[in-house]
Design a protein around this motif. Structure first.
Motif, PDB file in Angstrom:
ATOM      1  N   GLN A 101      12.681 -10.565  57.841  1.00 19.84           N
ATOM      2  CA  GLN A 101      12.115 -11.498  56.852  1.00 19.84           C
ATOM      3  C   GLN A 101      12.014 -12.880  57.503  1.00 19.84           C
ATOM      4  OE1 GLN A 101      11.863 -10.315  53.466  1.00 19.84           O
ATOM      5  NE2 GLN A 101      10.766 -12.182  52.919  1.00 19.84           N
ATOM      6  N   ARG A 102      10.905 -13.555  57.300  1.00 24.32           N
ATOM      7  CA  ARG A 102      10.803 -14.934  57.809  1.00 24.32           C
ATOM      8  C   ARG A 102      11.492 -15.871  56.818  1.00 24.32           C
ATOM      9  NH1 ARG A 102      10.117 -14.405  62.463  1.00 24.32           N
ATOM     10  NH2 ARG A 102       9.977 -16.662  62.558  1.00 24.32           N
ATOM     11  N   ASP A 103      11.889 -17.074  57.332  1.00 26.33           N
ATOM     12  CA  ASP A 103      12.383 -18.107  56.401  1.00 26.33           C
ATOM     13  C   ASP A 103      11.203 -18.563  55.553  1.00 26.33           C
ATOM     14  OD1 ASP A 103      14.884 -17.911  57.359  1.00 26.33           O
ATOM     15  OD2 ASP A 103      14.729 -19.604  58.757  1.00 26.33           O
ATOM     16  N   ASP A 104      11.519 -19.303  54.467  1.00 31.13           N
ATOM     17  CA  ASP A 104      10.457 -19.667  53.525  1.00 31.13           C
ATOM     18  C   ASP A 104       9.323 -20.454  54.158  1.00 31.13           C
ATOM     19  OD1 ASP A 104      11.734 -18.389  51.625  1.00 31.13           O
ATOM     20  OD2 ASP A 104      12.648 -20.158  50.681  1.00 31.13           O
ATOM     21  N   LEU A 105       9.682 -21.319  55.095  1.00 29.02           N
ATOM     22  CA  LEU A 105       8.662 -22.207  55.662  1.00 29.02           C
ATOM     23  C   LEU A 105       8.104 -21.685  56.980  1.00 29.02           C
ATOM     24  CD1 LEU A 105       7.707 -25.069  54.588  1.00 29.02           C
ATOM     25  CD2 LEU A 105       9.669 -24.121  53.423  1.00 29.02           C
ATOM     26  N   SER A 106       8.333 -20.422  57.238  1.00 22.64           N
ATOM     27  CA  SER A 106       7.934 -19.891  58.542  1.00 22.64           C
ATOM     28  C   SER A 106       6.931 -18.742  58.399  1.00 22.64           C
ATOM     29  CB  SER A 106       9.209 -19.410  59.248  1.00 22.64           C
ATOM     30  OG  SER A 106       8.867 -18.646  60.342  1.00 22.64           O
ATOM     31  N   ILE A 107       6.066 -18.658  59.379  1.00 24.02           N
ATOM     32  CA  ILE A 107       5.072 -17.576  59.378  1.00 24.02           C
ATOM     33  C   ILE A 107       4.922 -17.097  60.829  1.00 24.02           C
ATOM     34  CG2 ILE A 107       2.916 -18.908  59.752  1.00 24.02           C
ATOM     35  CD1 ILE A 107       1.874 -17.399  57.232  1.00 24.02           C
ATOM     36  N   ASN A 108       4.772 -15.783  61.032  1.00 25.78           N
ATOM     37  CA  ASN A 108       4.644 -15.286  62.411  1.00 25.78           C
ATOM     38  C   ASN A 108       3.383 -14.424  62.536  1.00 25.78           C
ATOM     39  OD1 ASN A 108       4.978 -14.423  65.025  1.00 25.78           O
ATOM     40  ND2 ASN A 108       7.151 -13.909  64.787  1.00 25.78           N
ATOM     41  N   LEU A 109       2.563 -14.757  63.523  1.00 21.56           N
ATOM     42  CA  LEU A 109       1.314 -13.987  63.701  1.00 21.56           C
ATOM     43  C   LEU A 109       1.523 -12.726  64.534  1.00 21.56           C
ATOM     44  CD1 LEU A 109       0.203 -17.191  63.506  1.00 21.56           C
ATOM     45  CD2 LEU A 109      -1.933 -15.941  63.678  1.00 21.56           C
ATOM     46  N   TYR A 110       2.704 -12.621  65.127  1.00 22.12           N
ATOM     47  CA  TYR A 110       2.978 -11.438  65.965  1.00 22.12           C
ATOM     48  C   TYR A 110       3.400 -10.279  65.054  1.00 22.12           C
ATOM     49  CZ  TYR A 110       4.245  -9.154  70.341  1.00 22.12           C
ATOM     50  OH  TYR A 110       4.282  -8.317  71.426  1.00 22.12           O
ATOM     51  N   PRO A 111       2.896  -9.052  65.289  1.00 22.72           N
ATOM     52  CA  PRO A 111       3.251  -7.933  64.405  1.00 22.72           C
ATOM     53  C   PRO A 111       4.763  -7.688  64.333  1.00 22.72           C
ATOM     54  CG  PRO A 111       1.455  -7.314  65.844  1.00 22.72           C
ATOM     55  CD  PRO A 111       1.943  -8.643  66.328  1.00 22.72           C
ATOM     56  N   LYS A 112       5.180  -7.214  63.190  1.00 26.28           N
ATOM     57  CA  LYS A 112       6.614  -6.964  62.952  1.00 26.28           C
ATOM     58  C   LYS A 112       7.102  -5.800  63.817  1.00 26.28           C
ATOM     59  CE  LYS A 112       7.818  -6.027  58.587  1.00 26.28           C
ATOM     60  NZ  LYS A 112       8.091  -6.369  57.219  1.00 26.28           N
ATOM     61  N   THR A 113       8.344  -5.866  64.246  1.00 26.03           N
ATOM     62  CA  THR A 113       8.908  -4.853  65.153  1.00 26.03           C
ATOM     63  C   THR A 113       8.775  -3.426  64.604  1.00 26.03           C
ATOM     64  OG1 THR A 113      10.516  -6.506  65.673  1.00 26.03           O
ATOM     65  CG2 THR A 113      10.986  -4.303  66.469  1.00 26.03           C
ATOM     66  N   VAL A 114       9.153  -3.235  63.334  1.00 25.00           N
ATOM     67  CA  VAL A 114       9.139  -1.858  62.806  1.00 25.00           C
ATOM     68  C   VAL A 114       7.722  -1.305  62.751  1.00 25.00           C
ATOM     69  CG1 VAL A 114      11.262  -1.745  61.463  1.00 25.00           C
ATOM     70  CG2 VAL A 114       9.268  -2.835  60.478  1.00 25.00           C
ATOM     71  N   VAL A 115       6.745  -2.204  62.486  1.00 28.01           N
ATOM     72  CA  VAL A 115       5.359  -1.729  62.400  1.00 28.01           C
ATOM     73  C   VAL A 115       4.861  -1.348  63.799  1.00 28.01           C
ATOM     74  CG1 VAL A 115       3.044  -2.288  61.611  1.00 28.01           C
ATOM     75  CG2 VAL A 115       5.016  -3.215  60.412  1.00 28.01           C
ATOM     76  N   LEU A 116       5.205  -2.166  64.777  1.00 23.35           N
ATOM     77  CA  LEU A 116       4.800  -1.839  66.156  1.00 23.35           C
ATOM     78  C   LEU A 116       5.453  -0.529  66.605  1.00 23.35           C
ATOM     79  CD1 LEU A 116       4.837  -5.010  68.405  1.00 23.35           C
ATOM     80  CD2 LEU A 116       2.935  -3.506  67.893  1.00 23.35           C
ATOM     81  N   ALA A 117       6.736  -0.372  66.224  1.00 20.31           N
ATOM     82  CA  ALA A 117       7.451   0.852  66.612  1.00 20.31           C
ATOM     83  C   ALA A 117       6.750   2.073  66.031  1.00 20.31           C
ATOM     84  CB  ALA A 117       8.884   0.786  66.130  1.00 20.31           C
ATOM     85  N   LYS A 118       6.199   1.895  64.825  1.00 15.85           N
ATOM     86  CA  LYS A 118       5.493   3.010  64.188  1.00 15.85           C
ATOM     87  C   LYS A 118       4.287   3.419  65.054  1.00 15.85           C
ATOM     88  CE  LYS A 118       5.102   2.454  59.639  1.00 15.85           C
ATOM     89  NZ  LYS A 118       4.293   2.032  58.480  1.00 15.85           N
ATOM     90  N   ALA A 119       3.617   2.407  65.590  1.00 12.62           N
ATOM     91  CA  ALA A 119       2.457   2.701  66.448  1.00 12.62           C
ATOM     92  C   ALA A 119       2.894   3.456  67.704  1.00 12.62           C
ATOM     93  CB  ALA A 119       1.760   1.405  66.833  1.00 12.62           C
ATOM     94  N   TYR A 120       4.006   3.010  68.322  1.00 10.37           N
ATOM     95  CA  TYR A 120       4.486   3.693  69.538  1.00 10.37           C
ATOM     96  C   TYR A 120       4.833   5.146  69.205  1.00 10.37           C
ATOM     97  CZ  TYR A 120       5.334  -1.139  71.126  1.00 10.37           C
ATOM     98  OH  TYR A 120       5.198  -2.454  71.453  1.00 10.37           O
ATOM     99  N   ILE A 121       5.497   5.320  68.065  1.00  5.03           N
ATOM    100  CA  ILE A 121       5.948   6.676  67.699  1.00  5.03           C
ATOM    101  C   ILE A 121       4.748   7.579  67.423  1.00  5.03           C
ATOM    102  CG2 ILE A 121       7.135   7.959  65.862  1.00  5.03           C
ATOM    103  CD1 ILE A 121       9.192   5.577  65.951  1.00  5.03           C
ATOM    104  N   ASP A 122       3.733   7.009  66.766  1.00  7.83           N
ATOM    105  CA  ASP A 122       2.521   7.811  66.512  1.00  7.83           C
ATOM    106  C   ASP A 122       1.900   8.281  67.830  1.00  7.83           C
ATOM    107  OD1 ASP A 122       2.801   7.588  63.852  1.00  7.83           O
ATOM    108  OD2 ASP A 122       1.243   6.082  63.526  1.00  7.83           O
TER     109      ASP A 122
END
Ligand code: GLU
Length: 876
Positions: A101-122
């Motif tokens: 989870q990001r802090d309230d005032l933060s935003i990240n354009l890089y994909p989330k780890t679990v979502v990327l891991a899903k791609a690797y696993i697929d």
């Protein structure tokens, strides 16, 4: 309005892209037209959080609307985030982060780890990896791969974890992988993009970059790496890419690189071939900020930003609003579709699947995430590319092919000159591998299995024979009559079967001809003989009855004694029986039927005997010419229930394993016998066949039907007894998870479809090496069968029809005659009843009748000699 950014000393490309982006926004009249964005850049040391703290505060003192960076999982980064959070300044990140989870005032354009891991696993699932190593460089790597470990528990995956040791060459780790798990050919590599070339080179140095090896690179920046040295080795290297290299915006940006670089005083930075993911994300981040600022500006007037002090400053009023405007924004950037989920991470993005080919890195498919539909994802891989990939991967490969001498799969070539290498062998398997090599482009070298065994597992779990060689990596594939079995599947991989077979019994044909005293009965089955006897008795009886019933069989005893009141009937019981047997034996009879009804019976009987005698004669001739053999055993059941004939099988193959593991009582009895008599096991099928040939019928050999078929085509003294005890197939075996399995299976299916396998079978079974010799004999013996009731039943039906007809005719004759000769005083009915009673009483073959004089006169001939006087009656 100013926007701040913190970059490390090595982040020139990110810095440049940040400046480009700001510059573009300022020159774009459609976005923030009233305002000019001013980039404020500070340099930070990733690991010096005190220094970073100062730089952030200095930016805030200058009054910035948002802060970008610093990138990475550094102390500086987390410090910046907490300051921004406290003072409500939006913090835009563009690099990998493990937080959920990001802090309230933060935003990240890089994909989330679990979502990327899903791609690797697929992707791992698509490549069908079951056993693989994960090699990672930094401790963060373990966070990236933890999803793999969870997935391994769910599936039957075997994962080996390795960490590259700091300060030690990467090759040491590859060496370790190769030594301890030589069967591992699939590796997930988690290293920084700047180290990738080095890592791959070290893998190459220890022989871990061959055509059988596959790598999945977790970095999204493989496209920025120079892969020149690795693209011809046929090693499968794949990764994902987030940067949309074909986006017009990026193309435009690259074309203006030099111009923009000189404009902002960074002339010395040469344009890269492709930009890094983090840099592209910085560019998209600036665009996101500008869009949000414009939206915020339209809804409320943001009149600049006052300097904020880190010590006692109060939070920026519009910070939360600005970040809230950023989150719902979606637009197409140079990293594809930019959008965010509730936790402040990228969502609904797509990744290109990249693989290396001799032409360089190419896109072979894409992966998409759909956060709306329960976090589902889909992976699409271009099937043409996949095919090309697998074909390429077998090109120029030299396969070590283990085999065993077994007719007609692999045999020594008979030749006057001495031969070497593959030239020494011929057979079905030799031709098959040649066909496969033509399709797939590999070359091969035959090697005979050292211990002359197919492969069975001993008590310690060790495999011998060809299976053992594959496991120990002494061969790449095994080809011969190698049976696919579930036990073997646990140790090696099999292709689709190229031939089907099953266990049967090879036995020697008894040489003595069977002669029996009553072989003349063989043309008909016993039941037919019984039917014929039944027909004989019934026809004779019916003839007798019909003869008595019909008035036309009652005649004067002598033509010259027509006036007498005595009539005689020729069809007494004995005469009827002798009439039918006489005609059946084609000898004729002294009595002849005169009435229509008896003639009908006779005619239908003649027809019946004609057909039956002809069938009998024809079949007897066939029986006398064919040798009839009687086997002492007829099937496995018969074999299990006797002890006179010994039986055995190959000692190192699946036939033995089949009996050892079978749960069927008959097979268990056979196994008990074989186990107690180990001498019945043979070293090779050839030994088994020879033993049967020399056995004189006291040894049977359990062997696979395809091999039996081959042998009995050539040795007519041998035969197959009974059907198949099981069904199975022969396949090509390769080590577990071998990259050759799927392409080989594919090529085998092709050979099935275009009929080549059938042709090969025909060539080696029916044509070459004396094939077809016993085919004629088999045909002959199978042609003679004794006739059953099914063959001749029709004649009996016709006979039945004829007899019924004769009955009807007899009744008609009876009524006709009764009407004509009825007495004036007696009614026709009474007359008939009287006659019937007489007929069925069956007491005498003569009867007394009343004749009128006209009748006598008509019939009596003048030519009768005078001695036939009135005393004639006394004779009877
Ligand atoms: N085809 C068998 C195998 O692969 C060898 C022959 C047999 O066992 O009958 O083990």
């Amino acid at each position: 309005m100013s926007t701040g950014a913190l970059f490390g000393d090595d982040q020139h490309e990110e810095e440049l892209l940040f400046r480009f982006a700001v510059d573009r926004i300022n020159s774009d009249s459609t976005i923030l037209a009233q305002t000019t964005l001013v980039p404020q850049i500070e340099r930070v040391d990733h690991f010096d959080s005190f220094h970073a703290n100062k730089r952030v505060c200095s930016l805030l003192n200058n009054g910035v609307v948002a802060i970008f960076g610093p990138s990475g999982l550094s102390a500086s980064s987390s410090h910046t985030q907490s300051i921004c959070d406290a003072l409500e300044i939006p913090h835009v990140e563009t690099s990998w982060d493990f937080q959920i989870q990001r802090d309230d005032l933060s935003i990240n354009l890089y994909p989330k780890t679990v979502v990327l891991a899903k791609a690797y696993i697929d992707l791992v699932k698509a490549w069908n990896w079951k056993v693989f190593a994960i090699a990672y460089e930094t401790n963060e790597g373990i966070i990236r791969i933890q999803e793999f470990l969870k997935e391994a528990e769910r599936h039957d995956w075997q994962i080996f974890l390795y960490q590259f040791k700091p300060g030690k060459p990467y090759r040491d780790t590859f060496w370790e992988i190769n030594k301890s798990h030589s069967k591992i050919v699939n590796i997930v590599l988690d290293v920084k993009h700047e180290n990738l070339v080095n890592v791959l080179r070290h893998a190459q140095q220890v022989g871990m970059m061959t055509e059988i090896h596959s790598y999945l690179i977790t970095s999204l920046d493989l496209h920025t790496v120079d892969l020149e040295d690795f693209k011809f080795g046929n090693t499968k290297i794949s990764s994902f890419r987030l940067v949309d290299v074909i986006s017009p915006e990026l193309q435009d940006l690259m074309s203006q690189w030099s111009l923009l670089a000189s404009k902002i005083g960074k002339k010395h930075i040469l344009p890269p071939k492709y930009i890094l993911t983090d840099s592209a994300l910085v560019y998209d981040g600036v665009k996101l900020l500008a869009t949000a600022l414009q939206d915020l500006d339209q809804s409320q007037s943001v009149d600049g930003i006052q300097p904020i002090s880190c010590e006692n400053g109060s939070p920026w009023l519009y910070g939360s609003s600005l970040i809230n405007y950023m989150r719902p924004i979606t637009f197409r950037g140079i990293t594809g579709l930019v959008g965010f989920d509730q936790s402040g991470y990228r969502s609904n993005f797509a990744l290109d699947v990249m693989s290396i080919f001799p032409d360089g890195l190419q896109k072979i498919g894409y992966w998409t995430e759909n956060s709306q539909v329960n976090g589902t994802s889909s992976l699409q891989i271009n099937s043409d590319m996949m095919k090309q990939y697998s074909v390429i991967s077998m090109k120029n490969v030299m396969l070590r092919v283990t085999t065993i001498i077994s007719e007609p799969y692999t045999m020594w070539k008979e030749s006057a000159i001495s031969r070497e290498g593959n030239q020494q062998y011929e057979g079905f398997a030799v031709d098959l591998i040649e066909e496969l090599s033509k399709i797939m482009g590999f070359s091969y070298r035959f090697q005979l299995v050292k211990d002359n065994a197919y492969g069975i597992k001993d008590e310690n779990g060790n495999w011998n024979g060809m299976i053992g060689e594959l496991i120990r990596n002494e061969a790449d594939i095994a080809i011969v009559d190698l049976t696919i079995s579930s036990k073997r599947e646990e140790a090696v991989d099999f292709t689709q079967p190229f031939m089907n077979t099953g266990i049967s019994i090879l036995f020697k044909k008894p040489t003595t001809k069977v002669t029996t005293l009553f072989s003349f009965l063989s043309p008909f089955q016993n039941i037919v003989w019984i039917y014929v006897l039944g027909a004989y008795i019934s026809v004779s009886t019916i003839l007798f009855i019909v003869g008595r019933l019909t008035p036309y069989e009652w005649d004067d005893p002598h033509p010259c004694r027509q006036g007498d009141n005595v009539l005689e009937n020729n069809f007494s019981l004995i005469n009827s029986f002798s009439f039918t047997i006489g005609t059946m034996m084609q000898q004729g009879s002294a009595v002849a039927p005169k009435a229509m009804s008896t003639r009908t019976v006779a005619a239908i009987w003649y027809f019946f005997t004609l057909i039956m005698i002809s069938s009998y004669t024809a079949n007897l001739a066939a029986f006398l010419t064919v040798e009839k053999v009687i086997y002492p055993i007829e099937d496995a059941e018969g074999m299990a229930s006797q002890t006179q004939i010994k039986y055995g099988c190959l000692g190192t193959g699946t036939t033995k394993a089949f009996f050892a593991e079978s749960k069927i009582p008959t097979h268990q009895r056979m196994w008990a016998f074989m186990k107690n008599n180990p001498s019945v096991f043979t070293k090779s099928n050839r030994d088994g066949i020879e033993r049967v040939q020399k056995s004189n019928g006291n040894y049977a050999y359990l062997m696979e039907s395809a091999s039996i078929e081959y042998k009995i085509e050539r040795d007519c003294n041998l035969t197959q007894i009974g059907g198949l005890l099981d069904t199975k197939g022969y396949g090509i075996a390769s080590p577990k998870d071998s990259p050759y399995r799927n392409p080989l299976s594919h090529a085998i299916l092709k050979l099935h479809e275009n009929g080549i396998l059938l042709q090969l079978k025909d060539r080696w079974w029916k044509q070459k090496k004396g094939g077809g010799k016993c085919a004629e004999e088999t045909k002959k013996s199978s042609a003679v069968n004794n006739l059953s009731i099914d063959h001749v039943g029709g004649v009996f039906v016709v006979l039945l029809g004829g007899l019924t007809l004769s009955f009807l005719v007899a009744i008609f004759e009876f009524i006709w005659k009764a009407r004509k000769s009825a007495d004036k005083e007696e009614s026709v009915i009474d007359e008939m009843i009287k006659d019937l009673r007489f007929a069925f009483a069956c007491q005498s073959k003569t009867k007394i009748v009343q004749k009128n004089d006209d009748f006598v006169k008509d019939k009596f001939s003048d030519s009768c000699p005078p001695q036939y006087g009135s005393d004639y009656n006394t004779i009877y």
